[in-house]
Scaffold this motif. Sequence first.
Motif, PDB file in Angstrom:
ATOM      1  N   PHE A  88      49.482  34.435  54.589  1.00 35.73           N
ATOM      2  CA  PHE A  88      49.343  33.989  53.290  1.00 35.73           C
ATOM      3  C   PHE A  88      48.198  33.036  52.818  1.00 35.73           C
ATOM      4  CE2 PHE A  88      50.452  30.682  49.767  1.00 35.73           C
ATOM      5  CZ  PHE A  88      50.969  31.483  48.802  1.00 35.73           C
ATOM      6  N   ALA A  89      47.619  32.519  53.825  1.00 38.09           N
ATOM      7  CA  ALA A  89      46.080  31.672  53.570  1.00 38.09           C
ATOM      8  C   ALA A  89      45.279  32.896  53.107  1.00 38.09           C
ATOM      9  CB  ALA A  89      45.796  30.964  54.688  1.00 38.09           C
ATOM     10  N   GLY A  90      45.171  33.819  54.085  1.00 41.55           N
ATOM     11  CA  GLY A  90      44.175  34.955  53.922  1.00 41.55           C
ATOM     12  C   GLY A  90      44.395  35.751  52.721  1.00 41.55           C
ATOM     13  N   ILE A  91      45.629  35.873  52.116  1.00 43.07           N
ATOM     14  CA  ILE A  91      45.816  36.534  50.883  1.00 43.07           C
ATOM     15  C   ILE A  91      45.378  35.642  49.750  1.00 43.07           C
ATOM     16  CG2 ILE A  91      47.579  37.094  49.214  1.00 43.07           C
ATOM     17  CD1 ILE A  91      49.319  38.184  51.679  1.00 43.07           C
ATOM     18  N   ALA A  92      45.345  34.387  50.010  1.00 42.26           N
ATOM     19  CA  ALA A  92      45.099  33.398  48.937  1.00 42.26           C
ATOM     20  C   ALA A  92      43.571  33.212  48.801  1.00 42.26           C
ATOM     21  CB  ALA A  92      45.515  31.961  48.965  1.00 42.26           C
ATOM     22  N   SER A  93      42.980  33.304  49.858  1.00 41.35           N
ATOM     23  CA  SER A  93      41.647  33.493  50.113  1.00 41.35           C
ATOM     24  C   SER A  93      40.922  34.700  49.645  1.00 41.35           C
ATOM     25  CB  SER A  93      41.028  33.466  51.560  1.00 41.35           C
ATOM     26  OG  SER A  93      41.474  32.248  52.206  1.00 41.35           O
ATOM     27  N   THR A  94      41.613  35.771  49.712  1.00 43.92           N
ATOM     28  CA  THR A  94      41.159  37.175  49.192  1.00 43.92           C
ATOM     29  C   THR A  94      41.103  37.017  47.838  1.00 43.92           C
ATOM     30  OG1 THR A  94      42.154  38.272  51.177  1.00 43.92           O
ATOM     31  CG2 THR A  94      41.521  39.621  49.194  1.00 43.92           C
ATOM     32  N   LEU A  95      42.410  36.514  47.122  1.00 42.84           N
ATOM     33  CA  LEU A  95      42.277  36.469  45.755  1.00 42.84           C
ATOM     34  C   LEU A  95      41.182  35.671  45.268  1.00 42.84           C
ATOM     35  CD1 LEU A  95      45.816  36.195  44.812  1.00 42.84           C
ATOM     36  CD2 LEU A  95      44.529  38.213  44.965  1.00 42.84           C
ATOM     37  N   VAL A  96      40.599  34.509  45.746  1.00 43.06           N
ATOM     38  CA  VAL A  96      39.636  33.681  45.044  1.00 43.06           C
ATOM     39  C   VAL A  96      38.489  34.266  45.440  1.00 43.06           C
ATOM     40  CG1 VAL A  96      38.387  31.641  45.961  1.00 43.06           C
ATOM     41  CG2 VAL A  96      41.056  31.482  45.868  1.00 43.06           C
ATOM     42  N   LEU A  97      38.183  35.078  46.368  1.00 43.85           N
ATOM     43  CA  LEU A  97      37.046  35.870  46.677  1.00 43.85           C
ATOM     44  C   LEU A  97      36.858  36.951  45.622  1.00 43.85           C
ATOM     45  CD1 LEU A  97      36.776  35.841  50.683  1.00 43.85           C
ATOM     46  CD2 LEU A  97      35.423  34.697  49.006  1.00 43.85           C
ATOM     47  N   ALA A  98      38.056  37.737  45.386  1.00 47.44           N
ATOM     48  CA  ALA A  98      37.956  38.755  44.542  1.00 47.44           C
ATOM     49  C   ALA A  98      37.738  38.412  42.918  1.00 47.44           C
ATOM     50  CB  ALA A  98      39.397  39.306  44.540  1.00 47.44           C
TER      51      ALA A  98
END
Lengths: 233, 47
Positions: A14-24
């Motif tokens: 979940f933390a990785g998915i949230a980070s992906t969204l911020v980076l995206a």
Amino acid sequence: MKQKVGEGLLFFGFAGIASTLVLALLWAPSVSIDAFESPAAQRIFYWHVPAAWAAFIAFGALFVGSAGWLFKRSEVMWRLHTAGAEAGLATGLMTVWSGCVWGAAEWGTPWDWTDVRLNTFGLLTLLAIYLVLGRGSQPDGVETRDTFAAFGLYGFVLVPITYVATRIWSIRHPGPVVGTGDESSINGDMGLVLLLGAISFTVFIIGHIMNSMRVTSLEQRLERLQATMDKVI
Amino acid sequence: MTYLAVAYFGMLVAIALWTYTVVQRSRRLNQRLESLEVAMSDRFEND
């Protein structure tokens, strides 16, 4: 121990998915304005592609679980079937929803009934809805399990069809953009964000499958204990 | 860009809720099992 591992995978995924969204949204480079009707909407790709990847993992688990139940009558495989169906439903809906958001911005319509990939993936998601709702509404038993496992087994045929659909029929859904070797293949920072998304979704969906299998196992234990208790009382 | 951020945030909230539901369901079942096991062992001891 398994519970801690499952919950840990969920947390990191979940933390990785949230980070992906911020980076995206904030870091990934923009695409060419000339190539897209709605260049900003292209950023949903960092969610859509990893979610579809996770859906294929979930439908793979559903297939293995269904085959394991039908041919080996294994309780663990039945748990894998139920976990795969639940994970397939969630990731399938994520993929369809993100695709509709992008389609509405880019094509002017959220869905194209003539596109093979859209429709086969939609059918896969409907299959997962049927399996999850069906299991909830039917009493557990060998016949019920056989019926659902047969659907899980034969429904898997839609996965390879969905995968090759854009290679055979170029209708509306964009073709492959990873590892194609030509100029349409993505690389650099875009590839990095996509890779983070794919890894995060993979970890997340494995965590979910482990947790769902545990929930089914606990439900079965509880049913057995309650049946024993009823006999004693 | 705003609608995209809203769509992204909505999806993130949805998977957070799904995850929370699964973890809570697992913990609740665990608690029910433990209390049932205690109740059963008490009953067998009394018998």
